[in-house]
Design a protein around this motif. Structure first.
Motif: not given
Length: 74
Positions: A62-74, A6-16
């Motif tokens: 075909e797809y569910a309502t989208p969700a904002v999730v952390p981009d852990l691949a970056s 969570l701290a890494a995501v907060a620091a990078t601010g990258r989401f999908q």
């Protein structure tokens, strides 16, 4: 998700913005976005832009309502 992740995501601010398939488990479309879910369409490739617009058009069919999730691949 642990606290260091969570701290890494907060620091990078990258989401999908993730559109999960309603019919095929594990299938999804994901696009880079900000914390509010805004996708920078001008930065997408032509193919990604078409996929994004398609996913938005078929939410609930075909797809569910989208969700904002952390981009852990970056």
């Amino acid at each position: 998700m642990n606290m260091s992740t969570l701290a890494a995501v907060a620091a990078t601010g990258r989401f999908q913005l993730r559109f999960q398939s309603l019919f095929q488990q594990g299938r999804a479309l994901a696009f880079p976005c900000d914390a509010q879910g805004h996708v920078p369409m001008d930065d997408l490739s032509e193919r990604a832009r078409c996929n994004y617009l398609y996913a938005r058009a078929v939410v609930g069919r075909e797809y569910a309502t989208p969700a904002v999730v952390p981009d852990l691949a970056s």
